[in-house]
Design an enzyme around this catalytic site. Structure first.
Site, short mmCIF file in Angstrom:
data_model
loop_
_atom_site.label_atom_id
_atom_site.label_comp_id
_atom_site.label_asym_id
_atom_site.label_seq_id
_atom_site.Cartn_x
_atom_site.Cartn_y
_atom_site.Cartn_z
CE1 TYR A 95 14.50 -3.56 -71.04
CE2 TYR A 95 12.28 -2.65 -71.12
CZ TYR A 95 13.34 -3.16 -70.40
OH TYR A 95 13.23 -3.30 -69.04
N GLY A 129 24.41 0.50 -61.98
CA GLY A 129 24.42 0.40 -60.52
C GLY A 129 25.55 1.27 -59.99
CE LYS A 146 14.55 -7.26 -68.78
NZ LYS A 146 15.26 -8.02 -67.74
N GLY A 202 22.38 -2.26 -58.19
CA GLY A 202 21.37 -1.40 -58.82
C GLY A 202 20.35 -0.94 -57.79
CG PHE A 203 16.09 1.51 -57.80
CD1 PHE A 203 15.84 2.07 -56.55
CD2 PHE A 203 15.01 1.18 -58.61
CE1 PHE A 203 14.54 2.30 -56.13
CE2 PHE A 203 13.71 1.41 -58.19
CZ PHE A 203 13.47 1.96 -56.94
CB ILE A 204 15.30 -3.41 -57.86
CG1 ILE A 204 14.32 -2.39 -58.45
CG2 ILE A 204 14.54 -4.59 -57.23
CD1 ILE A 204 13.46 -2.89 -59.59
CB THR A 220 22.70 -6.45 -71.44
OG1 THR A 220 23.77 -5.65 -71.89
CG2 THR A 220 22.76 -6.63 -69.95
CG LEU A 256 17.22 -8.05 -59.61
CD1 LEU A 256 17.60 -7.53 -58.23
CD2 LEU A 256 15.90 -7.43 -60.03
#
Ligand code: UDP
Length: 331
Positions: free
Chosen positions: A149, A36, A153, A10-12, A95, A76
């Site tokens: 969402y 990703g 988290k 992924g980005f991070i 997820t 992540l």
């Protein structure tokens, strides 16, 4: 160290991998490539200290093996992007909750150090600014998927802390604020890469709502600094940290700054939230992190300015637009 990164393409995850490899760590990444991409890892894929698994964190047997071999797990892998979250609420909750449960259970079994990535979304629409780690979470009604969402988290955080208290799992929770930089795609709704692409292609800049809502944008390299500092600081175990930049800008201000920087002739258009996302969608007016805890524990100090962020994202977007231009056919 041997470090396992879930969501590593992924980005991070890809920026974090690059940094960890440069610090001589061994990195094993797992990513199902749902958001990703292999392009994100292309520049270091053949690095001798890097292994990539195109697989899901729900492959429990593989995950058990990978956790077993790792000294540290950085989790992540998650559903990302407000647009995507609103569109795919089942996948989002499953997820985030079931995925993290697997990571935490396996890490706990082997007593491995874990970093769990959470989000500033958990503060919801709280108006007590800046947001600090022990503040109340203010979420809206369950009919609005966005709060699902945030709740998913928050459950990850509760479960992480539960494992820490009850089973002594060495876990640290990171709440990421708006993180931006090269490789982030606007495909899942993120505002900064979307505006940059629109400006460079002379498309209208699509501001949602009045544009008076504001955010603080942190350069991914600053955020990666924070992750590395946490890995080097055992005092962070059992704690939650905000990571982000504290410079606030309105979405209108962001649109103007990107237009100025690129010299674009794009017009700014306004779309109501109900059209941009879904009927009943709620946005937060302001979101500013209090990063004093991260500063005190491990010297977190984001230094990259919004100008620098925009310059880096413009560079990256120009290159990817150039690479994806249709080739003229040979004569
Ligand atoms: N936004 C916008 N135009 C877009 C995408 C997003 O005006 O094309 C707004 C969005 O409504 C929010 C802010 O920009 O107020 C930041 O959105 P993003 O999805 O990047 O992150 P969020 O802070 O909402 O998680």
């Amino acid at each position: 160290m041997h470090i396992l990164i879930t969501g590593g393409a992924g980005f991070i995850g890809s920026h974090l991998t690059e940094r960890l490899l440069s610090l001589d760590h061994h990195v094993v990444a797992i990513d199902d490539l749902s958001t990703g991409s292999v392009a994100n890892i292309a520049s270091f894929r053949s690095h001798p200290a890097y292994t990539f698994h195109a697989d899901s964190i729900f492959n429990r047997h593989l995950m058990a093996e990978l956790v077993d071999m790792a000294d540290v797990v950085i989790h992540l892998a998650a559903a990302v992007g407000v647009k995507r979250i609103v569109e795919f609420p089942v996948q989002t909750i499953e997820t985030n909750v079931a995925g993290s449960e697997i990571v935490l259970a396996l890490a706990s079994k082997k007593h491995k150090r874990v970093l769990i990535t959470s989000t500033s979304e958990v503060y919801g629409k709280s108006t007590k600014l800046p947001f600090s780690e022990t503040d109340d979470l203010v979420l809206g009604p369950t009919v609005n998927s966005r709060w699902g969402y945030a709740c998913s988290k928050a459950i990850d955080e509760f479960l992480s802390l539960a494992y820490h208290r009850e089973r002594h799992l060495p876990v640290t929770i990171v709440r990421l604020f708006n993180t931006v930089g090269p490789r982030q795609t606007g495909q899942y709704g993120m505002v900064l890469p979307t505006f940059v692409r629109q400006a460079l292609t002379t498309q209208p800049i699509t501001v949602y709502g009045t544009g008076e809502q504001s955010r603080c944008f942190g350069h991914v390299h600053d955020i990666v600094d924070g992750f590395v500092q946490i890995l080097n600081c055992d005092r962070t175990i059992g704690q939650i940290f905000n990571l982000g930049n504290t410079t606030e800008i309105s979405i209108n201000g962001l649109a103007r700054q990107i237009i100025d920087f690129t010299g674009s002739t794009s017009a700014i258009t306004y779309t109501p939230y109900s059209e941009a996302y879904a009927p009943g969608f709620e946005d937060m007016n302001r979101r500013v992190p209090d990063i004093s805890k991260a500063r005190e524990y491990f010297g977190f100090n984001p230094t990259r300015s919004l100008d620098q962020i925009i310059a880096d994202v413009v560079d990256y977007t120009r290159t990817s637009l150039h690479n994806h231009q249709p080739q003229s056919s040979p004569v």
